[in-house]
Write an enzyme that holds these catalytic residues in place. Structure first.
Site, PDB file in Angstrom:
ATOM      1  N   ASP A  46      70.229  54.108 -14.785  1.00  0.00           N
ATOM      2  CA  ASP A  46      69.349  53.215 -14.488  1.00  0.00           C
ATOM      3  C   ASP A  46      67.960  54.052 -14.647  1.00  0.00           C
ATOM      4  O   ASP A  46      67.864  55.367 -14.244  1.00  0.00           O
ATOM      5  CB  ASP A  46      69.486  52.723 -13.214  1.00  0.00           C
ATOM      6  N   TYR A  51      58.923  55.667 -13.396  1.00  0.00           N
ATOM      7  CA  TYR A  51      59.258  57.135 -12.877  1.00  0.00           C
ATOM      8  C   TYR A  51      58.573  58.206 -13.924  1.00  0.00           C
ATOM      9  O   TYR A  51      59.095  58.547 -14.996  1.00  0.00           O
ATOM     10  CB  TYR A  51      60.882  57.332 -13.300  1.00  0.00           C
ATOM     11  N   LYS A  77      63.531  48.648 -16.472  1.00  0.00           N
ATOM     12  CA  LYS A  77      62.563  47.877 -15.583  1.00  0.00           C
ATOM     13  C   LYS A  77      61.423  47.443 -16.129  1.00  0.00           C
ATOM     14  O   LYS A  77      60.826  48.077 -17.281  1.00  0.00           O
ATOM     15  CB  LYS A  77      62.242  48.533 -14.275  1.00  0.00           C
TER      16      LYS A  77
END
Length: 336
Positions: A46, A51, A77
């Site tokens: 994931d 990030y 995401k």
């Protein structure tokens, strides 16, 4: 539930640390950590553009290059877009503060529109070096759920990201979508809407040994009813559960530290690791399809794998419940 079969109760890899979460992680260490995960049999990874402003996706793409694409599952995401523009100004990341202050200096903007969703996916595909993404989570759409701006953000996602991801799933471009949040209320709200048909959602830090009451009572029954798979992120509560200083991206409060100490004392008495208890507790709920601890060192991967395989005596779970350290209705990895 197609997602349930896709993940099959997997121990996955949460890539937030690869984005230099809390510290400046050397490149070789980051890549070696992903390789260690692969060697230990982990096949679910994931990620998110947030990030480290794309750093985690770039590192993961490099680490997985050459691996057979059909052998692993990737989720990432949408909701934030990484720009080429460098931004040296201080970033307002809300409750997440300066968690990724050691990431890339690229400017990151919020965009939950349909166009922004498609742009975000395109950027992730390029950074990850892959031709497809299996699952897409709408990231932090209600990060400040009780603030003044969350409703406008959620409404933009309802009109944009949710519809776009519904269509991409129906067209077979992705295999599933949902929210990637650390607020139970956001997923509850999504499930109450007419129209969107999410398949899976990532709930970070809200179904752990340290914090699970609201998720257990409010969300999990709805998830089971709607056949929504739950991926549990942050099973160690930002590290607090396993002796770290942080809970919810900030120094842990005394009441949290006291609960950690009580769980640790009970685990020591039964000769088991707290990591094992944390992972196996999360996976015991029938709505949970995977758990994804983060790791920034190869040694942590081995610890997580061993924790998942560790045999925990039923007496530990009975004592945990008897001492009020878990909700009385929480499913445990034992037959009551």
């Amino acid at each position: 539930m197609a997602i349930k079969h896709l993940l099959d109760g997997a121990l996955g890899f949460g890539a937030a640390p690869l984005g230099n979460m809390f510290r400046d992680i050397p490149e070789d260490e980051a890549l070696a950590t992903v390789e260690a995960a692969w060697d230990d049999g982990i096949r679910y990874f994931d990620n998110a553009p947030f990030y480290g402003a794309g750093l985690a996706e770039l590192r993961m793409g490099q680490a997985l290059a050459g691996k057979p694409r059909e052998d692993y599952v990737i989720s990432t995401k949408v909701g934030r877009i990484v720009l080429d523009e460098v931004d040296d100004a201080a970033r307002d990341n809300g409750e997440k503060g300066e968690v990724f202050k050691h990431g890339r200096p690229n400017k990151v903007i919020d965009d939950y529109s349909e166009d922004g969703t498609l742009r975000s996916i395109e950027g992730s595909l390029e950074r990850l070096g892959t031709s497809r993404i299996d699952m897409v989570f709408v990231h932090d759409v209600a990060q400040d759920f009780y603030g003044d701006e969350w409703l406008a953000k959620f409404e933009q996602a309802r009109r944009g990201a949710f519809r776009a991801l519904d269509r991409l799933r129906d067209e077979g471009v992705i295999r599933g979508w949902g929210l990637g949040v650390n607020r139970v209320e956001a997923i509850e709200l999504l499930l109450d809407l007419d129209g969107p048909r999410p398949d899976v959602s990532l709930l970070a830090g809200r179904y752990t040994l340290l914090d699970h009451d609201r998720a257990l009572q409010r969300l999990m029954p709805k998830a089971l009813e709607r056949d929504l798979g739950i991926v549990v992120g942050g099973p160690y509560s930002s590290g607090a559960l396993v002796g770290g200083p942080n809970f919810e991206y900030a120094p842990a409060k005394p009441e949290i530290l006291a609960k950690v100490a009580a769980i640790k004392a009970l685990a020591d008495r039964h000769g088991i690791s707290v990591k094992a208890a944390g992972l196996q507790f999360a996976l015991a709920h029938p709505a949970v399809v995977a758990v994804i601890p983060g790791a920034s060192r190869p040694s942590r991967i081995a610890e997580d794998g061993a924790a998942l395989r560790e045999v925990i005596p039923a007496a530990f779970w009975h004592d945990l419940r008897a001492q009020g350290l878990v909700h009385p209705d929480a499913p445990l990895p034992i037959s009551d």
